[in-house]
Enzyme design. Structure first.
Site, PDB file in Angstrom:
ATOM      1  CD  GLU A 110      -2.447   1.267   2.768  1.00  0.00           C
ATOM      2  OE1 GLU A 110      -3.383   2.083   2.930  1.00  0.00           O
ATOM      3  OE2 GLU A 110      -2.054   0.494   3.669  1.00  0.00           O
TER       4      GLU A 110
ATOM      5  CE  LYS B 187      -8.567   1.108   3.277  1.00  0.00           C
ATOM      6  NZ  LYS B 187      -7.568   1.529   4.287  1.00  0.00           N
TER       7      LYS B 187
ATOM      8  CB  CYS C  68      -5.142  -0.830   4.444  1.00  0.00           C
ATOM      9  SG  CYS C  68      -4.713  -0.482   6.158  1.00  0.00           S
TER      10      CYS C  68
END
EC number: 2.3.1.269
Length: 518
Positions: A281, A344, A394
């Site tokens: 990430e 995300k 994440c």
């Protein structure tokens, strides 16, 4: 020692001991999660609390459950203080306040469970019915309420016990939570039968039922473990750059950051090209879509190594009204072209955005970055040419519904890119890893994860951790997985088991609060 004090009729008379037993329950529960990871403790953790609650008033049971919850979640989530002080730059007293608020919120769930169970008992509802269903029902509610925080669900304690966790492709993690809660009740009833002064029937039927359920679960697990993986082989090369969080977003460190990832990528592909190279990430700490110098170097690297690559980087979009910032992953082809992007969707509150920002203008994000992020708009499976992948950024890996959606969209490999540097040297990276194991089993697809400072790992579709790196070291991890089929009962029907538990829990609550007939 006065053994008579262990007998059930005395429990209401010794509140100090009751609190100690509640604390013991919380401690056992905390130790059952990584990194201590003494998973067997989960099977007995609630027994002291249930003994302490005994025949108490529901309000007293609530207090005892709250104490147990405070102890457990303080032990599990102590690393929040590291995040707040080290990267939020706030004083220790503030970090303790943040931890206290979060732990107090989470402690309400075991407290409410204890309260409802005692209410149910007063209406003649057996613990065997009330406790497992209420626990799992509330665990499921916690996964969605207040943006959702399904961290440390009970079933995750068993992530290393492969024959048990195979049932997750039917029930999700909640099936394991149910089994563990049920086992605690049966053990409690056995102990109560031995400890009571008055003769009490031993829970033979419930013990037999539990054993049969466990044997069936294990038998199913061994059967699934012996099913061969028939998917196409897929080589992965995972890169762990170990970039210090304090310099990660410093523009003067960009050159060194890119150089580190170039060097490690060449090392990973030295023996031959991989089907997929994965950076963590925000490995590229700049806007990849318009940064000419470093983005070009990364594209040239994929051409040099003749591999597809996933590169974590922030992105932005202008929707005509405002500029939106996104936490994204770019998919590059072996020819250096950008062939896909995944944004995300589930953001970290106070880490990537501030909830109710207009009402809380004095609150800043705890983790430094480019700006306040917006959630991605859609689930997209990206095509590498050799297999379609779904990218979880994440802590998206802790949300089962997201992994399920990516697999339903056609993904046959889940890729989790993360930056766990802000956890420090704590148990949090191990807890994070344990939850992603279930995402692979639930959907029967492999999952690979690249983490900036660790833990980088390869997990097959049966939950085997085929490789993992140490924390806070530069590392590369090469491996081969078999692309999954992505066809399971859980993937087709979702959390139907958890919904069933919630429905039964609701019935218990209705009965528990129904007025007694005069």
């Amino acid at each position: 020692m006065d053994y008579h004090r262990l007998r059930m009729p005395d429990f209401d008379a010794i509140p100090r001991r009751d609190y100690l037993m509640a604390i013991l329950s919380g401690a056992l529960l905390a130790l059952s999660f990584p990194s201590a990871g003494i998973s067997i403790f989960a099977w007995v953790a609630f027994v002291p609390l249930l003994l302490a609650c005994g025949r108490k008033d529901p309000r007293k049971a609530f207090r005892l459950g709250f104490v147990a919850g405070l102890t457990a979640y303080a032990g599990i989530l102590y690393w929040i203080t590291i995040v707040v002080t080290t990267y939020g730059k706030l004083p220790w007293i503030v970090s303790l306040g943040v931890l206290s608020m979060l732990v107090s919120y989470l402690a309400l769930y075991p407290a409410l469970t204890a309260y409802l169970v005692r209410r149910g008992e007063e209406r003649g509802i057996s613990l065997l019915i009330s406790f497992p269903f209420i626990w799992v029902g509330l665990e499921y509610v916690r996964a969605f309420l207040v943006t959702g925080f399904p961290w440390a669900s009970l079933g995750y304690t068993q992530y290393r016990t492969l024959p048990l966790i195979q049932i997750a492709d039917v029930t999700g993690v909640y099936g394991l939570s149910f089994l563990i809660a049920l086992a605690n009740v049966v053990l409690y009833r056995i102990i109560r039968g031995f400890a009571a002064r008055e003769p009490a029937p031993y829970p033979v039927k419930s013990a037999v039922f539990l054993i049969a359920l466990l044997l069936a679960t294990v038998a199913y697990g061994f059967k699934r473990l012996h099913v061969p993986e028939n998917g196409a082989p897929f080589k992965v090369a995972l890169i762990q750059g170990n970039i210090d969080q304090n310099v990660k977003w410093d523009p003067s460190f960009q050159e060194e950051t890119v150089a580190i990832y170039e060097r490690l990528s060449r090392k990973a592909c030295a023996a031959g090209p991989a089907d997929l190279l994965v950076w963590p990430e925000s490995a590229a700490p700049f806007y990849f879509q318009d940064e000419a110098r470093y983005a070009s170097r990364i594209k040239d690297l994929t051409k040099e190594l003749n591999t597809c690559a996933v590169v974590g980087s922030p992105a932005y979009e202008n929707d005509g009204e405002r500029l939106k910032y996104l936490n994204s992953a770019f998919l590059l082809s072996p020819w250096g072209d950008v062939i896909g992007r995944s944004d995300k969707i589930h953001l970290v509150p106070f880490g990537e955005y501030v909830p109710m920002a207009k009402l809380l203008p004095f609150v800043n994000k705890l983790v430094a970055g480019i700006g306040d992020f917006s959630p991605g708009a859609q689930i997209a499976a990206l095509d590498t040419g050799k297999g379609r992948i779904g990218i979880l950024v994440c802590f998206e890996g802790i949300f089962p519904e997201l992994s399920r959606a990516y697999v339903q969209a056609g993904s046959r490999l889940l890729v989790n890119i993360t930056n766990d540097a802000w956890f420090g040297r704590s148990s949090a990276p191990y807890q994070h890893l344990s939850m992603t194991v279930f995402r692979a089993v639930e959907n029967r697809v492999p999952l690979v994860r690249a983490a900036n400072t660790g833990i980088t790992s390869i997990i097959d579709s049966k939950g085997h951790i085929r490789g993992m790196t140490p924390l806070f070291q530069e590392a590369v991890l090469n491996g081969e997985v078999r692309l999954g089929e992505g066809v399971t009962f859980y993937n087709r029907h979702g959390d139907i088991f958890a919904w069933g538990c919630l429905a039964v829990a609701a019935i218990v609550v209705v009965i528990a609060f129904r007025r007694k007939k005069l």
